[in-house]
Design a protein around this motif. Structure first.
Motif, mmCIF file in Angstrom:
data_model
loop_
_atom_site.group_PDB
_atom_site.id
_atom_site.type_symbol
_atom_site.label_atom_id
_atom_site.label_comp_id
_atom_site.label_asym_id
_atom_site.label_seq_id
_atom_site.Cartn_x
_atom_site.Cartn_y
_atom_site.Cartn_z
ATOM 1 N N PRO A 45 0.813 -1.222 0.000
ATOM 2 C CA PRO A 45 0.000 0.000 0.000
ATOM 3 C C PRO A 45 0.843 1.266 0.000
ATOM 4 O O PRO A 45 0.488 2.258 -0.650
ATOM 5 N N LEU A 46 1.957 1.217 0.724
ATOM 6 C CA LEU A 46 2.818 2.404 0.778
ATOM 7 C C LEU A 46 3.525 2.659 -0.548
ATOM 8 O O LEU A 46 3.696 3.812 -0.966
ATOM 9 N N LEU A 47 3.939 1.580 -1.229
ATOM 10 C CA LEU A 47 4.579 1.752 -2.536
ATOM 11 C C LEU A 47 3.595 2.305 -3.566
ATOM 12 O O LEU A 47 3.939 3.164 -4.377
ATOM 13 N N ILE A 48 2.358 1.810 -3.526
ATOM 14 C CA ILE A 48 1.339 2.324 -4.448
ATOM 15 C C ILE A 48 1.125 3.816 -4.209
ATOM 16 O O ILE A 48 1.057 4.619 -5.149
ATOM 17 N N LEU A 49 1.027 4.205 -2.950
ATOM 18 C CA LEU A 49 0.806 5.608 -2.610
ATOM 19 C C LEU A 49 1.958 6.484 -3.085
ATOM 20 O O LEU A 49 1.755 7.513 -3.739
ATOM 21 N N SER A 107 2.410 6.631 -7.058
ATOM 22 C CA SER A 107 1.312 7.261 -7.799
ATOM 23 C C SER A 107 1.314 8.786 -7.692
ATOM 24 O O SER A 107 0.811 9.475 -8.570
ATOM 25 N N THR A 108 1.894 9.327 -6.622
ATOM 26 C CA THR A 108 1.886 10.793 -6.458
ATOM 27 C C THR A 108 2.779 11.513 -7.461
ATOM 28 O O THR A 108 2.691 12.735 -7.603
ATOM 29 N N THR A 109 3.645 10.784 -8.154
ATOM 30 C CA THR A 109 4.580 11.423 -9.082
ATOM 31 C C THR A 109 3.997 11.627 -10.479
ATOM 32 O O THR A 109 4.652 12.212 -11.342
ATOM 33 N N ILE A 110 2.780 11.160 -10.720
ATOM 34 C CA ILE A 110 2.217 11.207 -12.076
ATOM 35 C C ILE A 110 1.754 12.611 -12.455
ATOM 36 O O ILE A 110 2.069 13.133 -13.521
ATOM 37 N N ILE A 111 0.972 13.258 -11.573
ATOM 38 C CA ILE A 111 0.278 14.495 -11.934
ATOM 39 C C ILE A 111 1.218 15.650 -12.281
ATOM 40 O O ILE A 111 0.970 16.371 -13.262
ATOM 41 N N PRO A 112 2.316 15.913 -11.530
ATOM 42 C CA PRO A 112 3.152 17.074 -11.870
ATOM 43 C C PRO A 112 3.658 17.081 -13.298
ATOM 44 O O PRO A 112 3.673 18.124 -13.965
ATOM 45 N N PHE A 113 4.069 15.902 -13.803
ATOM 46 C CA PHE A 113 4.595 15.852 -15.160
ATOM 47 C C PHE A 113 3.496 16.040 -16.203
ATOM 48 O O PHE A 113 3.777 16.436 -17.334
ATOM 49 N N THR A 114 2.261 15.748 -15.822
ATOM 50 C CA THR A 114 1.147 15.981 -16.737
ATOM 51 C C THR A 114 1.041 17.452 -17.101
ATOM 52 O O THR A 114 0.751 17.805 -18.255
ATOM 53 N N SER A 164 3.014 -0.388 -12.927
ATOM 54 C CA SER A 164 2.180 -1.348 -12.198
ATOM 55 C C SER A 164 2.763 -1.566 -10.830
ATOM 56 O O SER A 164 3.961 -1.409 -10.616
ATOM 57 N N ALA A 165 1.935 -1.938 -9.880
ATOM 58 C CA ALA A 165 2.384 -2.135 -8.501
ATOM 59 C C ALA A 165 2.880 -3.550 -8.307
ATOM 60 O O ALA A 165 2.549 -4.454 -9.079
ATOM 61 N N PRO A 166 3.690 -3.846 -7.268
ATOM 62 C CA PRO A 166 4.135 -5.188 -6.950
ATOM 63 C C PRO A 166 2.952 -6.130 -6.782
ATOM 64 O O PRO A 166 1.987 -5.796 -6.109
ATOM 65 N N ARG A 167 3.037 -7.318 -7.395
ATOM 66 C CA ARG A 167 1.904 -8.229 -7.422
ATOM 67 C C ARG A 167 1.919 -9.180 -6.240
ATOM 68 O O ARG A 167 2.255 -10.352 -6.366
ATOM 69 N N ARG A 168 1.558 -8.679 -5.106
ATOM 70 C CA ARG A 168 1.453 -9.523 -3.918
ATOM 71 C C ARG A 168 0.120 -9.192 -3.270
ATOM 72 O O ARG A 168 -0.240 -8.055 -3.057
ATOM 73 N N HIS A 169 -0.653 -10.234 -2.986
ATOM 74 C CA HIS A 169 -2.031 -10.042 -2.552
ATOM 75 C C HIS A 169 -2.097 -9.528 -1.126
ATOM 76 O O HIS A 169 -1.480 -10.077 -0.228
#
Length: 427
Positions: free
Chosen positions: A86-90, A93-100, A188-193
């Motif tokens: 969950p922490l890696l996803i968070l 993902s925050t780095t996407i919008i500024p470059f947009t 994509s995020a790490p694939r661990r359930h």
């Protein structure tokens, strides 16, 4: 057999982690060399020196440093208690919008908006991605192979930087930010359930944050190794982050460097760093240990700063950058020392707390480096040394080296091996 000795086989359980992170790092690096030109052209059209760009970059780093002092230790604790994914996803993902924003427009208003959103993104992601990834790797890698595994992680980081700089060198300037945005979007995020009740867990855990913060501090303060490496990390980051903040603006003002020269320097360092991290460190570490490698890398960082600060010709920055092949080993050596001195259940806490110490340094360094660099790049200086601020930064690395010489290493990582290795990943 040589591949096994280099730690390659230790990475098999980490492929699902490293692949998306490599895409993330490629996208990040694509923008580094071009950002200086974009910001300078937007804020100071037609000028090679832009004090406003130097100050806004320093202001960003200061604000990020203030908030990271709290955020990094907090994220490290959450990663220990409620899972790495969950922490890696968070954070990613925050780095996407500024470059947009810069993919849409590179005007002055959009540059200001980019810096505002990028500051928020840095607060959450800068440093934390590595801390969580290293803690994640420590869950699966044996003590004797951690230095090799961590070195492979940082080596892939360097390889991603080479690819990112190659793309920046080949692509037209107006295509870089759109391509970067596409790379960010397909991560994509790490694939661990894991169960997706993270927000509920955050609400619950906030009630106990003070106790966790205190426990993390006691873990570091109570260990001579962790206490010593905290001082090393603080002074190293104090010097290096200050250099990073102003370096490209300094090279642009003094030698007229542009996107292509920046990409060449970054690629040269990246290629050499791949070899030093993927091959040299894993083979050398069993022979001399992390402390010796750390001291050698700190010596290289001092030479790196001095050659940049005293550069007398346009080829000297390339010579200075070559020391990056060695000083890049500071990070994996530090991660390994911290990891071995910490139990498995406290990896995130220790890595996060020391990253918080580094954030204090990154907060303080631009307060001195930005005005000092701007002053010595102007015509009103007491003596002719345009890189004097970088020379001053080298003193901080010298202090870090002194602390590294007195460092006492210890191995505490196996103290809780009876714990289920999935404990930090699942609740």
């Amino acid at each position: 057999m040589a591949w096994k000795n280099c730690g390659f086989w230790e990475l098999r359980p980490l492929v699902h982690l490293l692949f998306p992170l490599s895409i993330h790092w490629i996208a990040e690096e694509m923008t580094v060399s071009v950002l200086v030109d974009v910001v300078t052209n937007a804020l100071c059209p037609g000028e090679s020196t832009c004090s406003e760009a130097i100050y806004i970059s320093g202001l960003q780093q200061t604000v990020v440093g203030i908030f990271k002092m709290v955020v990094l230790p907090l994220l490290g604790q959450l990663a220990d208690e409620y899972g790495r994914k969950p922490l890696l996803i968070l954070t990613v993902s925050t780095t996407i919008i500024p470059f947009t924003l810069l993919a849409i427009n590179e005007s002055k208003d959009f540059v200001y908006a980019y810096y505002a959103l990028r500051t928020i993104s840095y607060i959450i992601s800068q440093g934390s991605i590595f801390c969580i990834a290293v803690a994640y790797a420590a869950d699966f890698v044996s003590d004797s192979k951690r230095a090799a595994a961590f070195s492979w992680i940082t080596g892939l980081f360097s390889a991603s930087h080479v690819l990112g700089n190659l793309l920046a060198l080949l692509l037209p300037e107006n295509c870089i930010f759109p391509v970067c945005y596409c790379f960010k979007f397909i991560e994509s995020a790490p694939r661990r359930h894991q169960e997706s009740t993270f927000l509920q867990k955050v609400v619950m855990v906030l009630k106990n944050r003070y106790k966790s913060m205190r426990d993390a501090a006691l873990i570091v303060v109570g260990s001579p190794t962790l206490r010593g490496i905290s001082f090393v990390s603080f002074f190293y980051e104090l010097g290096m982050s200050g250099i990073t903040t102003v370096l490209f603006y300094y090279l642009k003002a003094v030698f007229g460097f542009s996107k292509d020269q920046f990409s060449e320097i970054l690629m040269m360092v990246g290629v050499g760093s791949i070899v030093s991290q993927l091959v040299v460190l894993p083979l050398l570490n069993p022979l001399v240990g992390e402390k010796v490698i750390l001291c050698i890398a700190l010596l290289a960082s001092i030479a790196y700063a001095l050659f940049y600060g005293l550069a007398w010709a346009s080829w000297v920055p390339y010579l200075s950058a070559s020391f990056g092949v060695i000083y890049v080993l500071v990070k994996p050596s530090t991660y390994t020392i911290i990891s071995k001195a910490t139990s498995l259940n406290n990896q995130g806490k220790a890595q996060g707390f020391i990253a918080g110490v580094q954030s204090i340094a990154s907060l303080l360094s631009p307060l001195a480096m930005s005005p000092l660099t701007s002053w010595f790049l102007s015509s009103d200086t007491p003596f002719n040394c345009k890189g004097f601020s970088i020379v001053v930064a080298s003193i901080c690395m010298m202090i870090a080296l002194c602390y590294a010489f007195t460092l006492r290493t210890e191995d505490n990582s196996g103290s809780d091996k009876e714990e289920d290795i999935e404990t930090p990943l699942l609740t």
